[in-house]
Design an enzyme around this catalytic site. Structure first.
Site, short mmCIF file in Angstrom:
data_model
loop_
_atom_site.label_atom_id
_atom_site.label_comp_id
_atom_site.label_asym_id
_atom_site.label_seq_id
_atom_site.Cartn_x
_atom_site.Cartn_y
_atom_site.Cartn_z
N HIS A 72 -109.86 -49.61 60.10
CA HIS A 72 -108.62 -50.13 59.95
C HIS A 72 -108.01 -48.93 61.04
CE1 HIS A 72 -104.52 -51.50 59.70
NE2 HIS A 72 -104.88 -52.20 58.72
N HIS A 73 -107.34 -49.13 61.94
CA HIS A 73 -106.98 -48.29 63.14
C HIS A 73 -105.71 -47.63 62.52
CE1 HIS A 73 -107.00 -46.62 66.72
NE2 HIS A 73 -106.81 -47.65 67.54
N ALA A 74 -105.12 -48.04 61.49
CA ALA A 74 -104.18 -47.17 60.86
C ALA A 74 -104.29 -45.88 60.15
CB ALA A 74 -103.25 -48.05 59.92
#
Length: 215
Positions: A188-190
């Protein structure tokens, strides 16, 4: 152990908000890992390759808190360690069941627990072969040993706050005495960027090559 994140001082607070709320984004990539030395060490030590793979991947993910982020009781934070949640195959039905083995710093102890789980629950069918539910810090890591792929990605079709990575290995291939294994990582890029993935892969290769120090 779960440690809450202080958003007022967290360097990723704006990135997290952007990639989780404004533009929810995940990504995956596949690389070829050199498993020549690891295969040799595993064979010499008389241990199984799959639990060695599970332990090494988990060990290297655990070195970076970004890979261990989760939401608990409405609070974003990170666990001190991840626990591998993996599939076990039932040859007679060609189906799988999910199992988990709690991570520990000692590989021999982890290997012992893995073998014990297989002996106790390996022939239990259903989604989960073990009693109870996977622990809160369980992440998905598995292997498709029949397919040498160039890309593999896992996508969830349920909207939820899930930030653990997913790892998948493929069939090993030998060329001129060198053994390679495709490895896919979905994140997840978060919570993670390319640098975190680079560092993980770098440490994983180092740990595979130096596995003899852990057995």
């Amino acid at each position: 152990m779960f440690t809450p994140i202080d958003f007022s001082t967290w360097p990723r607070r704006e990135l997290f908000y952007h990639f989780s709320k404004m533009a929810p984004t995940g990504y995956s990539l596949t690389v070829n890992m050199d498993v020549t030395k690891l295969r040799r060490t595993v064979k010499a030590a008389g241990v199984k390759f799959f639990p060695a793979y599970l332990w090494l991947v988990t060990r290297c993910l655990n070195e970076q808190p970004e890979f261990k982020c989760a939401v608990k009781d409405g609070q974003l934070g990170y666990y001190d360690t991840l626990t591998p949640l993996y599939a076990t195959m039932h040859p007679e039905t060609h189906t799988i069941s999910l199992m988990w083995t709690e991570y520990c710093e000692s590989f021999p102890e982890f290997h012992r627990r893995y073998i014990e789980n297989q002996e106790q629950y390996g022939d239990h069918h259903g989604v989960l072969s073990q009693p109870g539910v996977p622990p809160e810090n369980a992440y998905t890591v598995s292997c498709i040993p029949w397919v040498n792929f160039t890309h593999f990605s896992v996508h969830s079709y349920e909207k939820k706050d899930y930030f653990f990575p997913s790892v998948e290995a493929g069939k090993m291939d030998e060329t001129a005495g060198k053994w390679t294994m495709p490895l896919s990582l979905t994140c997840h890029h978060a919570t993670t960027d390319g640098w975190h993935v680079h560092r993980f892969l770098e440490r994983l290769q180092e740990s595979m090559d130096g596995f003899g120090a852990f057995v």
